[in-house]
Design a protein around this motif. Structure first.
Motif, PDB file in Angstrom:
ATOM      1  N   GLN A  71      26.578 -11.995   1.594  1.00  0.00           N
ATOM      2  CA  GLN A  71      25.613 -13.059   1.864  1.00  0.00           C
ATOM      3  C   GLN A  71      24.191 -12.513   1.909  1.00  0.00           C
ATOM      4  O   GLN A  71      23.242 -13.188   1.484  1.00  0.00           O
ATOM      5  N   ALA A  72      24.028 -11.300   2.410  1.00  0.00           N
ATOM      6  CA  ALA A  72      22.700 -10.682   2.441  1.00  0.00           C
ATOM      7  C   ALA A  72      22.157 -10.488   1.028  1.00  0.00           C
ATOM      8  O   ALA A  72      20.968 -10.727   0.760  1.00  0.00           O
ATOM      9  N   VAL A  73      23.022 -10.064   0.100  1.00  0.00           N
ATOM     10  CA  VAL A  73      22.595  -9.889  -1.292  1.00  0.00           C
ATOM     11  C   VAL A  73      22.315 -11.247  -1.934  1.00  0.00           C
ATOM     12  O   VAL A  73      21.321 -11.423  -2.653  1.00  0.00           O
ATOM     13  N   TYR A  74      23.169 -12.216  -1.669  1.00  0.00           N
ATOM     14  CA  TYR A  74      22.971 -13.575  -2.183  1.00  0.00           C
ATOM     15  C   TYR A  74      21.626 -14.139  -1.712  1.00  0.00           C
ATOM     16  O   TYR A  74      20.868 -14.726  -2.494  1.00  0.00           O
ATOM     17  N   ASP A  75      21.326 -13.967  -0.433  1.00  0.00           N
ATOM     18  CA  ASP A  75      20.066 -14.475   0.115  1.00  0.00           C
ATOM     19  C   ASP A  75      18.863 -13.809  -0.550  1.00  0.00           C
ATOM     20  O   ASP A  75      17.828 -14.456  -0.779  1.00  0.00           O
ATOM     21  N   ALA A  76      18.994 -12.524  -0.871  1.00  0.00           N
ATOM     22  CA  ALA A  76      17.902 -11.819  -1.548  1.00  0.00           C
ATOM     23  C   ALA A  76      17.686 -12.377  -2.951  1.00  0.00           C
ATOM     24  O   ALA A  76      16.543 -12.531  -3.408  1.00  0.00           O
ATOM     25  N   GLN A  77      18.776 -12.678  -3.651  1.00  0.00           N
ATOM     26  CA  GLN A  77      18.658 -13.313  -4.966  1.00  0.00           C
ATOM     27  C   GLN A  77      17.917 -14.641  -4.874  1.00  0.00           C
ATOM     28  O   GLN A  77      17.027 -14.939  -5.680  1.00  0.00           O
ATOM     29  N   GLU A  78      18.301 -15.447  -3.907  1.00  0.00           N
ATOM     30  CA  GLU A  78      17.683 -16.759  -3.738  1.00  0.00           C
ATOM     31  C   GLU A  78      16.195 -16.621  -3.420  1.00  0.00           C
ATOM     32  O   GLU A  78      15.359 -17.361  -3.960  1.00  0.00           O
ATOM     33  N   ALA A  79      15.858 -15.687  -2.547  1.00  0.00           N
ATOM     34  CA  ALA A  79      14.455 -15.489  -2.178  1.00  0.00           C
ATOM     35  C   ALA A  79      13.627 -15.072  -3.385  1.00  0.00           C
ATOM     36  O   ALA A  79      12.499 -15.548  -3.579  1.00  0.00           O
ATOM     37  N   ALA A  80      14.176 -14.195  -4.207  1.00  0.00           N
ATOM     38  CA  ALA A  80      13.453 -13.745  -5.398  1.00  0.00           C
ATOM     39  C   ALA A  80      13.231 -14.891  -6.371  1.00  0.00           C
ATOM     40  O   ALA A  80      12.131 -15.074  -6.909  1.00  0.00           O
ATOM     41  N   ALA A  81      14.271 -15.684  -6.610  1.00  0.00           N
ATOM     42  CA  ALA A  81      14.184 -16.760  -7.595  1.00  0.00           C
ATOM     43  C   ALA A  81      13.150 -17.812  -7.200  1.00  0.00           C
ATOM     44  O   ALA A  81      12.526 -18.436  -8.069  1.00  0.00           O
ATOM     45  N   LYS A  82      12.958 -18.018  -5.905  1.00  0.00           N
ATOM     46  CA  LYS A  82      12.000 -19.026  -5.442  1.00  0.00           C
ATOM     47  C   LYS A  82      10.556 -18.674  -5.796  1.00  0.00           C
ATOM     48  O   LYS A  82       9.688 -19.543  -5.803  1.00  0.00           O
ATOM     49  N   THR A  83      10.289 -17.411  -6.100  1.00  0.00           N
ATOM     50  CA  THR A  83       8.921 -17.006  -6.441  1.00  0.00           C
ATOM     51  C   THR A  83       8.621 -17.168  -7.926  1.00  0.00           C
ATOM     52  O   THR A  83       7.466 -17.050  -8.336  1.00  0.00           O
ATOM     53  N   VAL A  84       9.653 -17.408  -8.740  1.00  0.00           N
ATOM     54  CA  VAL A  84       9.494 -17.341 -10.198  1.00  0.00           C
ATOM     55  C   VAL A  84       8.871 -18.624 -10.737  1.00  0.00           C
ATOM     56  O   VAL A  84       9.409 -19.722 -10.559  1.00  0.00           O
ATOM     57  N   LYS A  85       7.744 -18.460 -11.413  1.00  0.00           N
ATOM     58  CA  LYS A  85       7.041 -19.559 -12.076  1.00  0.00           C
ATOM     59  C   LYS A  85       5.935 -18.945 -12.929  1.00  0.00           C
ATOM     60  O   LYS A  85       5.536 -17.786 -12.710  1.00  0.00           O
ATOM     61  N   PRO A  86       5.423 -19.673 -13.904  1.00  0.00           N
ATOM     62  CA  PRO A  86       4.307 -19.139 -14.688  1.00  0.00           C
ATOM     63  C   PRO A  86       3.125 -18.784 -13.789  1.00  0.00           C
ATOM     64  O   PRO A  86       2.771 -19.532 -12.876  1.00  0.00           O
ATOM     65  N   GLY A  87       2.544 -17.622 -14.030  1.00  0.00           N
ATOM     66  CA  GLY A  87       1.420 -17.161 -13.230  1.00  0.00           C
ATOM     67  C   GLY A  87       1.808 -16.208 -12.122  1.00  0.00           C
ATOM     68  O   GLY A  87       0.971 -15.452 -11.628  1.00  0.00           O
ATOM     69  N   ALA A  88       3.074 -16.268 -11.685  1.00  0.00           N
ATOM     70  CA  ALA A  88       3.567 -15.282 -10.725  1.00  0.00           C
ATOM     71  C   ALA A  88       3.893 -14.001 -11.488  1.00  0.00           C
ATOM     72  O   ALA A  88       3.619 -13.887 -12.684  1.00  0.00           O
TER      73      ALA A  88
END
Length: 290
Positions: free
Chosen positions: A50-67
């Motif tokens: 779950q700790a690894v899963y949460d890290a994946q989710e946190a990373a994906a939330k930052t992804v967008k053009p300009g980031a």
């Protein structure tokens, strides 16, 4: 991180980490899943997962053009540090331990004992494709999202003998013994879209509940004892009853699909190797080909 020999026996209760890829029309994919060999995560395995899963989710939330790729990497690091601190595998999110270099003590992040590789890599015509990791993200870019936590059995044996390290070891030793020999990596392929991110590998089970449900379902539907060995197939598809050759392999791995000869595929793997044969000795079964 990559056990290339693949000769170890998978024992009941072990985690099996599968880092696999695919290629289509000269472009590549890179995916990792970590499954429990008996179909159920233990409590400790689930906490690391779950700790690894949460890290994946946190990373994906930052992804967008300009980031940037670095933004996603920092988000994954922050999430993992917080999780490791909660599990008492590090003393604090930004705490350090010491290594000796040329006789001098150098401080290193504690979390890097358990997450020692990069967050991901560019994906394209090469699995590890070229690219500027400091560049601003643009729609159409693709990279992997693959944090991991690995509580290696020998990780603490070679720490420098310093007062700071002794204090660190005393604090984390109980948690280390609790989680020892658990390693998890989850890897998915992210496409930057004009409005955010698309998980290109979202069809593969990733949540703990999805994995356990998938394995329970697969173990009931797959009938290994009735599988037949075949030689020199053009394409071979394994269904719940037997192996058979088909000319048209356009089917979905995760749903029932009628194929050209009228049979229905339930679960299966495809191989086009000249010496493909079914191996029933594997935990989930697969086709071998070269």
């Amino acid at each position: 991180l990559h056990y290339v020999e693949s000769q170890g026996e998978v024992k009941l209760g072990d985690l099996l980490l599968m880092d696999v890829g695919a290629e289509y029309d000269h472009y590549t994919a890179d995916v990792t899943r970590t499954y429990p060999s008996n179909g159920k995560f233990t409590r400790e395995q689930a906490e690391i997962y779950q700790a690894v899963y949460d890290a994946q989710e946190a990373a994906a939330k930052t992804v967008k053009p300009g980031a940037s790729f670095r933004d996603a990497s920092r988000a994954a690091d922050k999430s993992i540090k917080e999780s490791l601190a909660k599990m008492n595998l590090i003393t604090a999110p930004d705490a350090t331990y010491q290594i000796l270099y040329q006789g001098k003590a150098i401080n290193m992040p504690q979390y890097r004992l358990w997450f020692m590789h990069g967050f991901g890599h560019w994906l394209g015509m090469n699995v590890h494709d070229v690219g500027d990791y400091d560049a601003k993200l643009q729609a159409g870019m693709i990279f992997t999202n693959e944090p991991g936590i690995y509580i290696r059995e020998d990780a603490l044996e070679y720490l420098a003998d310093t007062p700071e390290n002794k204090a660190f070891l005393a604090k984390i030793r109980p948690a280390y013994e609790k989680y020892k020999n658990i390693g998890v990596r989850i890897e998915d392929d992210l496409l930057v879209t004009p409005t955010g991110v698309e998980w290109m590998t979202k069809a593969l089970p990733r949540k703990i509940s999805e994995i356990e449900q998938f394995m329970a379902r697969a173990s009931k539907e797959m009938n290994y004892t009735r599988a037949q060995n075949i030689s020199n197939p053009k394409f071979a598809v394994l269904d719940s009853n037997n192996l058979f050759q088909v000319e048209d392999s356009s089917w979905n791995l995760f749903s029932k699909t009628e194929v050209k000869n009228g049979k229905t595929v339930r679960r299966g793997w495809v191989s086009s190797g000249r010496d493909a044969a079914f191996s029933g000795s594997q935990p989930l079964g697969h086709l071998h080909g070269d």
